[in-house]
Design an enzyme around this catalytic site. Structure first.
Site, PDB file in Angstrom:
ATOM      1  N   GLY A 414       0.813  -1.202   0.000  1.00 31.31           N
ATOM      2  CA  GLY A 414       0.000   0.000   0.000  1.00 31.31           C
ATOM      3  C   GLY A 414       0.845   1.249   0.000  1.00 31.31           C
ATOM      4  O   GLY A 414       2.042   1.216   0.296  1.00 31.31           O
ATOM      5  N   VAL A 421       4.515   0.801   1.797  1.00 30.58           N
ATOM      6  CA  VAL A 421       4.693  -0.397   2.617  1.00 30.58           C
ATOM      7  C   VAL A 421       4.858  -1.595   1.691  1.00 30.58           C
ATOM      8  O   VAL A 421       4.074  -1.782   0.758  1.00 30.58           O
ATOM      9  CB  VAL A 421       3.490  -0.623   3.550  1.00 30.58           C
ATOM     10  CG1 VAL A 421       3.724  -1.847   4.420  1.00 30.58           C
ATOM     11  CG2 VAL A 421       3.252   0.598   4.422  1.00 30.58           C
ATOM     12  N   ASP A 535      -4.147   8.395  16.114  1.00 26.74           N
ATOM     13  CA  ASP A 535      -4.648   8.257  14.742  1.00 26.74           C
ATOM     14  C   ASP A 535      -5.263   6.875  14.549  1.00 26.74           C
ATOM     15  O   ASP A 535      -5.017   6.206  13.558  1.00 26.74           O
ATOM     16  CB  ASP A 535      -3.510   8.486  13.742  1.00 26.74           C
ATOM     17  CG  ASP A 535      -4.024   8.600  12.309  1.00 26.74           C
ATOM     18  OD1 ASP A 535      -5.181   9.011  12.110  1.00 26.74           O
ATOM     19  OD2 ASP A 535      -3.272   8.241  11.376  1.00 26.74           O
TER      20      ASP A 535
END
Length: 713
Positions: A414, A421, A535
């Site tokens: 991704g 990644v 987050d």
């Protein structure tokens, strides 16, 4: 005739031997079996024909004597017989999460070698017997989630080896026994929450130097002031004093310092930092000298010890002196500005001009010539600009090196505003996830090293483990464990381009909820710095082989910032999508990634810069609602849109049936889980309360989910 008599005697002996074969401890356990109902047959092999009970389910023996009796979570219904105390070698008793009731028989404590007594999650009532003081070897006492009442027996302080004392969610009253903190010096875990304890908090509790995690005294009726001696507890200990009747200033020393207001809310009489309620002069004057830092202004006028030489005659500077200081400051600032402008134009500007004329290579040389006006000390420069050309392991079990990593097969998993990644498979088959933070950027290596090594020390089954890192001027890599089952966003909403979609059942969703909560409790309470994720969202909750959740991307924004990355600001708009249209040209996880904090971040995030643990609680609540409803954080209603929290509040106010709210993709067999789903929804609504102070801690959320699971088992 004689042979017949012999045969009769032989049969009679065999019958008698069968009757008397079971030893005395076996008959004690058979009495237990007869006094309770065992719907799951957990004691089905408890037979009187056996010689001893050592092969029976839940029974452990040593030298043919019963030392452990453990039958948890088997829906046992009934009461404990007093004869259990005759098992004099008994060391461990565990009947947690059953349906046992009645009083705790005092005779049980005749087994004076008892080391652990775990009875939580039942319906025991009555007083805790005074005879508990006879258990001099007792290390673990967990009577939580029952209906015990009366005061805690004074004799409990005789259990000097006690390490775990958990009594939460009972009806216990009265003050804590004298010498509670002085004599129970081995305590590591203390949880007295949700009772009716009253009186003052013993000052000798500050002697409990072995305590760990959270000391939970919340939801009681403790009164009086907070003893400053609590500050003597280990600094890593979180002291939860919420919802009592405490009053006076909050001491500012040791373990009580730097705590947020959430540790003290629900005590209307408390004042002083970190609460916004200031203390009156009378209240603060009555406080202990160690309650507040001794600042220069704390010295009384005329005190000879005042190093600042203040006295009653020194009322302040004259008006002329103040004007002179201001004018001097302005002149000084102007001179510094001129000096900076000169240096920049003569030296730094020259280097930039060279770069424009001679290209990147010459510009690199120019940039390496620092502006001499602001040159750092050489040792400092070297430490900041040091280059690391090898892999730095954060785990002693890391057995690969940089060469192996670079030669391995790599696949893109991704991309985001914080790098790419990769899934990396080494030659020996080990699979890793490698995040590339980007090229170039700042050279703040020491700061990066400190941060990444702190994150690398975190070890919890529900948090992705950072195994190693690599730093150089042009490359920064983070190497994690590879988690194979995708992320929670995909598990809930499906993935673009994949027609087949297998929704996860309610029991798995509940396990995921609990796993996320456990990971957050670890971050909030047990990590070295009591971290905040800041987050949290489904796209960074990864799922393992057995759908166990692993919280990822913790501290990533901070690392990217240090490494010189420029994380892309997420859009605050989401492409129009009907809530349950799962197959689109983009994945649900990509949609989630494009939602600004309004999707998962708490409302106060728009006003407050520094994240708090209550931010994570809010984000977690949104995730729970998303897992219950199957809807994305932005819900489209007609031609308008609202966030998921507003939508669920609207549904509750409009008294919509649960069938209109829950995820229609939940399997049909989960229809009978309505009570559980409603209970989780209530927890979620508490988490997303608009007021941070009224949100529960993650510890309380996890306790509530555990109780829910226990009641359903």
């Amino acid at each position: 005739m004689l042979p017949l008599v012999f045969l009769f005697l032989l049969l009679l002996c065999n019958h008698l031997s069968a009757v008397i074969s079971l030893n005395g401890e076996g008959y004690v356990l058979l009495a237990l079996k007869q006094s309770i109902t065992d719907p799951e047959g957990s004691m089905s092999n408890w037979n009187s024909s056996d010689e001893n009970p050592c092969s029976w389910n839940g029974v452990i023996c040593k030298e043919q004597r019963v030392i452990s009796l453990s039958i948890p979570k088997r829906k046992l219904y009934g009461s404990l017989p007093s004869s259990l105390g005759s098992l004099i070698q008994l060391r461990h008793v565990n009947f947690r999460n059953n349906k046992l009731f009645g009083k705790l028989p005092p005779e049980l404590f005749l087994a004076q070698g008892l080391q652990s007594l775990v009875l939580y999650g039942n319906s025991f009532s009555g007083h805790v017997p005074q005879e508990i003081g006879k258990l001099r070897y007792l290390q673990t006492l967990d009577l939580s989630q029952n209906f015990f009442n009366g005061s805690l027996p004074a004799s409990i302080v005789q259990c000097k080896r006690l390490r775990t004392l958990v009594l939460n969610h009972n009806n216990l009253t009265g003050p804590l026994p004298d010498r509670f903190g002085a004599d129970l010096f081995s305590l590591e875990i203390l949880d007295l929450a949700f009772n009716h304890f009253n009186g003052s908090i013993p000052s000798d509790m500050g002697n409990l130097s072995s305590l760990q995690g959270t000391v939970d005294l919340s939801h009681n009726s403790f009164s009086g002031s907070i003893p400053p001696s609590l500050g003597n507890l280990p600094e890593k200990v979180y002291i939860d004093l919420t919802f009592n009747n405490l009053s006076g200033p909050i001491p500012q020393n040791g373990a009580l310092m730097n705590r947020g207001p959430t540790a003290f809310i629900g005590n209307s009489g408390l004042c002083g930092p970190p609460l916004k309620k200031p203390c009156s002069s009378e209240t603060s004057g009555a406080s202990s000298p160690s309650s507040f830092p001794f600042l220069p202004d704390n010295y009384p006028p005329g005190d000879s010890n005042n190093p600042y030489g203040r006295n009653e005659k020194t009322k302040g500077l004259s008006k002329g002196a103040i004007i002179g200081i201001v004018v001097g400051d302005i002149v000084g600032i102007c001179l510094l500005g001129l000096l900076f402008s000169y240096c920049y134009s003569r030296v730094c500007g020259f280097n930039l001009d060279n770069e424009d004329e001679a290209g990147f290579e010459k510009g690199e040389k120019g940039r390496r010539k620092e502006c001499f006006c602001f040159r750092k000390d050489e040792s400092e420069t070297l430490s900041d600009n040091v280059e690391q050309y090898d892999l730095v392991p954060l785990d002693p079990q890391v057995a690969f090196d940089l060469d192996e990593l670079l030669k391995a097969s790599a696949f893109v998993l991704g991309k985001s505003g914080i790098g790419i990644v990769y899934k990396v498979v080494l030659e020996d088959g080990l699979t890793l996830a490698v995040r590339r933070l980007g090229e170039g950027g700042s050279q703040r290596f020491k700061e990066f090293q400190t941060e990444v090594e702190a994150i690398g020390r975190l070890r919890h089954p529900n948090i992705v483990t950072l195994r190693a890192y690599y730093w150089s001027v042009d490359e920064k890599l983070l190497i994690y464990d590879y988690i194979p089952n995708g992320n929670l966003a995909t598990a809930i909403h499906g993935k673009a381009g994949i027609v087949a979609f297998t929704p996860i059942c309610w029991s798995v969703r509940l396990q995921i909820m609990k796993g996320i909560a456990k990971g957050l409790v670890y971050l909030h309470e047990f990590s070295p710095k009591k971290y905040v994720h800041g987050d949290l969202k489904p796209s960074n909750i990864l799922l393992g082989n057995n759908m166990e959740p692993h919280i990822s991307d913790f501290g990533l924004g901070r690392l990217a910032n240090i490494a010189g990355g420029s994380p892309t600001l997420q859009s605050n708009r989401v492409a129009a999508e009907k809530p349950h249209e799962r197959q689109k040209s983009f994945s649900a996880s990509e949609v989630s990634a494009n939602i600004l904090g309004t999707g998962y971040q708490a409302p106060e995030a728009l006003k407050v810069v520094k994240p708090s643990q209550k931010w994570d609680v809010y984000s977690y609540g949104v995730i729970l609602i998303e897992m219950i409803t199957g809807r994305l954080p932005i819900v489209h209603v007609g031609n308008s849109e609202m966030d998921l929290v507003q939508w669920i509040q609207f549904c509750i106010e409009d008294k919509k049936p649960l069938s209109d709210v829950i995820d229609p993709y939940l399997p049909e067999e989960d229809v009978d889980k309505e009570e559980e789903i409603i209970a989780v929804l209530k927890i979620a609504m508490a988490c997303v309360h608009s007021s941070p102070e009224k949100r529960p801690t993650m510890r309380h959320v996890l306790d509530a989910l555990d109780r829910l699971s226990a009641s359903s088992d």
